[in-house]
Design a protein around this motif. Structure first.
Motif, PDB file in Angstrom:
ATOM      1  N   PRO A  54      48.238  50.622  28.449  1.00 50.20           N
ATOM      2  CA  PRO A  54      48.672  49.935  27.246  1.00 50.20           C
ATOM      3  C   PRO A  54      48.287  48.448  27.370  1.00 50.20           C
ATOM      4  O   PRO A  54      47.807  48.051  28.439  1.00 50.20           O
ATOM      5  N   PRO A  55      48.511  47.565  26.411  1.00 50.07           N
ATOM      6  CA  PRO A  55      49.113  47.865  25.125  1.00 50.07           C
ATOM      7  C   PRO A  55      48.065  47.903  24.018  1.00 50.07           C
ATOM      8  O   PRO A  55      47.292  46.974  23.861  1.00 50.07           O
ATOM      9  N   PHE A  58      50.090  48.077  18.586  1.00 45.80           N
ATOM     10  CA  PHE A  58      51.409  47.664  18.096  1.00 45.80           C
ATOM     11  C   PHE A  58      51.344  47.126  16.667  1.00 45.80           C
ATOM     12  O   PHE A  58      52.122  47.506  15.809  1.00 45.80           O
ATOM     13  N   TRP A  59      50.382  46.229  16.404  1.00 39.79           N
ATOM     14  CA  TRP A  59      50.312  45.611  15.065  1.00 39.79           C
ATOM     15  C   TRP A  59      49.813  46.605  14.021  1.00 39.79           C
ATOM     16  O   TRP A  59      50.171  46.513  12.848  1.00 39.79           O
ATOM     17  N   TYR A  61      50.279  50.081  14.155  1.00 39.36           N
ATOM     18  CA  TYR A  61      51.137  51.239  13.931  1.00 39.36           C
ATOM     19  C   TYR A  61      52.605  51.014  14.336  1.00 39.36           C
ATOM     20  O   TYR A  61      53.407  51.939  14.293  1.00 39.36           O
ATOM     21  N   GLY A  62      52.929  49.781  14.808  1.00 41.44           N
ATOM     22  CA  GLY A  62      54.306  49.499  15.224  1.00 41.44           C
ATOM     23  C   GLY A  62      54.717  50.305  16.441  1.00 41.44           C
ATOM     24  O   GLY A  62      55.894  50.609  16.644  1.00 41.44           O
ATOM     25  N   HIS A  63      53.744  50.666  17.265  1.00 42.34           N
ATOM     26  CA  HIS A  63      54.020  51.514  18.435  1.00 42.34           C
ATOM     27  C   HIS A  63      53.040  51.099  19.530  1.00 42.34           C
ATOM     28  O   HIS A  63      51.883  50.822  19.214  1.00 42.34           O
ATOM     29  N   VAL A  64      53.495  51.050  20.783  1.00 40.04           N
ATOM     30  CA  VAL A  64      52.571  50.677  21.855  1.00 40.04           C
ATOM     31  C   VAL A  64      51.951  51.944  22.447  1.00 40.04           C
ATOM     32  O   VAL A  64      52.661  52.813  22.949  1.00 40.04           O
ATOM     33  N   TYR A  65      50.630  52.031  22.364  1.00 39.60           N
ATOM     34  CA  TYR A  65      49.890  53.195  22.872  1.00 39.60           C
ATOM     35  C   TYR A  65      49.057  52.817  24.089  1.00 39.60           C
ATOM     36  O   TYR A  65      48.689  51.654  24.265  1.00 39.60           O
ATOM     37  N   ASN A  69      45.402  57.220  23.639  1.00 38.59           N
ATOM     38  CA  ASN A  69      46.290  57.663  22.551  1.00 38.59           C
ATOM     39  C   ASN A  69      46.065  56.848  21.286  1.00 38.59           C
ATOM     40  O   ASN A  69      46.169  57.367  20.168  1.00 38.59           O
ATOM     41  N   TYR A  70      45.744  55.576  21.468  1.00 42.06           N
ATOM     42  CA  TYR A  70      45.423  54.720  20.310  1.00 42.06           C
ATOM     43  C   TYR A  70      44.138  55.229  19.640  1.00 42.06           C
ATOM     44  O   TYR A  70      44.070  55.361  18.410  1.00 42.06           O
ATOM     45  N   ARG A  73      44.916  58.278  17.678  1.00 39.68           N
ATOM     46  CA  ARG A  73      45.646  57.978  16.433  1.00 39.68           C
ATOM     47  C   ARG A  73      44.671  57.450  15.367  1.00 39.68           C
ATOM     48  O   ARG A  73      44.758  57.842  14.189  1.00 39.68           O
TER      49      ARG A  73
END
Ligand SMILES: Cc1cc2nc3c(=O)[nH]c(=O)nc-3n(C[C@H](O)[C@H](O)[C@H](O)COP(=O)(O)OP(=O)(O)OC[C@H]3O[C@@H](n4cnc5c(N)ncnc54)[C@H](O)[C@@H]3O)c2cc1C
Length: 412
Positions: A54-55, A58-59, A61-65, A69-70, A73
């Protein structure tokens, strides 16, 4: 594998990394029908696919991948938005007016697109271009290769490498090594300080990796595999590190071979295509986004830039972008090594928000923009190499009839 021969589409996007995929999503969101992403790898997602840490995201999808995984997505969102992704398709030629040629495992393909977005990213400078002396053993690689060995193939390319460079990506390579049980013998940096921002630059020391500044790799030793590496230390002495690999990190360069081979204008300073603030290249059917534009920005920045330029391409297809008749070229001088975009069109329509600059060496002083020699903007700034330096385009009032803008960083 689906084959596409002489297909006509609205927008063809070359490169399925964060910039290409976010542009594709935005185009579909704005109602553009036929949007295709052409990706040479067997999976889309770009560089984050092999950044197993990570990270990310966040900006967006509001989630840390983690990177993989990012990447997944981004692909999922693009497919859900109705984007068609062609894998194992490599573009080999950019022709006039949006005709692109390429190859796939079963042959060749040609696509005619109303607009093409080039989003082919950036890569690290390999050994050959760094002019390193010594033997040519196995085990001298870049971070990208290390990450694909570890995260995509489950292989360890070495146990005790010497790491060259202290950029953000160099620190991520320390993390990758640590996770794989690889113990770097040292990290060296030719400058007197780390390129990555403090306190991140303390990370190698926390992982018990000794750091040497003012130290330059001069020779690699080894007949089959790497056996050692000679380094000129800050005091001028030569220290030979015993190691079984050399990891060459950073020193990024845009992946612009396609642009170089085409009729599109290239910018000698950034190494990427010359664009205006709408992301438009010298042939207005081509646009560019992401790290192809400049080495380098984060995945999040590339994603947002792709999304923005995707929106501008949609605007262009609706006939809303201003023409290029009053184009003003932007040049940078002194301590500045690049400026993106390189062309500004006086217009009330907002494109990219900033002139993005990079310094050649640590500089502190007055950043000045001049229109045909007359100052129109200035600000005090301090900046280190590889760090973001921005001027809001909105803050520049360009007098009518201006021929050229010059950006100067007059400093120490
Ligand atoms: C080794 C390395 C490590 C990095 N680590 C990080 C990190 O930890 N965090 C971070 O935020 N950023 C990192 N970056 C920066 C990274 O470039 C950005 O995160 C982001 O991936 C840039 O997005 P992009 O879409 O511009 O390019 P990319 O992600 O590079 O995507 C470009 C895509 O274009 C494809 N492509 C290229 N040429 C062709 C062609 N001719 N035909 C078809 N497809 C083509 C490529 O296969 C690739 O999938 C790293 C970069 C590198 C090189």
């Amino acid at each position: 594998m689906k084959t596409i021969d002489l297909q006509s589409v609205d927008v063809a996007i070359i490169g399925g990394g964060p910039a290409g995929l976010s542009a594709a999503m935005e185009l579909r969101k704005q109602g553009i029908e036929r949007v295709v992403v052409i990706e040479r790898e067997a999976e889309a997602g770009g560089i984050p696919r092999h950044c197993g840490h990570p990270p990310f995201g966040f900006w967006e999808y509001g989630h840390v991948y983690s990177g993989p995984n990012y990447a997944k997505r981004n692909v999922k969102e693009a497919v859900n938005a109705g984007v068609q992704i062609f894998l194992k398709h490599s573009v080999t030629k950019l022709g006039a007016h949006g005709v692109i040629d390429g190859v796939h495992p079963d042959g060749a393909f040609r696509i005619k697109a109303r607009r093409v977005l080039i989003a082919t990213g950036a890569r690290e400078t390999p050994r050959s271009a760094r002019l390193l002396g010594g033997d040519r053993p196995v085990g001298v690689i870049n971070t990208g290769a290390l990450q694909s060995y570890l995260y995509l193939k489950g292989l360890k390319p070495f146990e005790r490498p010497l790491i060259v460079g202290t950029e953000l990506v160099s620190l991520s390579s320390v993390l990758s090594c640590r996770k794989a049980g690889i113990k770097p013998v040292a990290m060296i940096e030719r400058n007197q300080r780390a390129t990555a921002r403090w306190p991140l630059s303390l990370f190698p020391r926390l992982c018990a990796v000794p750091m040497h500044f003012g130290a330059e790799l001069v020779k690699i030793h080894g007949t089959g595999r790497v056996e050692g590496a000679s380094v000129r230390m800050a005091d001028g002495s030569i220290n030979t590190f015993e190691c079984d690999g050399v990891l060459l990190t950073g020193q990024f360069t845009p992946e612009s071979s396609l642009v170089r081979m085409s009729d599109l204008r290239i910018d000698a300073m950034s190494g990427g295509p010359r664009i205006d603030q709408f992301g438009r290249c010298s042939d207005p059917s081509y646009f560019a986004a992401g790290n192809l534009l400049r080495p380098i920005e984060t995945a999040g920045w590339s994603f947002r830039e792709g999304r923005r330029i995707g929106g501008l391409i949609a605007a262009d297809l609706r006939g809303e972008l201003p023409g290029t008749a009053d184009a003003v070229s932007v040049y940078c001088n002194n301590n500045l090594k690049l400026c993106v975009p390189q062309v500004l069109i006086p217009s009330t329509m907002e494109g990219l928000k900033h002139l993005q600059l990079r310094v050649a060496r640590a500089t502190s002083g007055r950043l000045v923009v001049k229109a045909d020699g007359k100052e129109i903007w200035s600000g005090m700034r301090t900046c280190l190499p590889e760090r973001r330096l921005l001027i809001p385009i909105k803050s520049l009032s360009i007098p009518q009839g201006t021929q050229q803008l010059e950006v100067d960083f007059v400093g120490r």
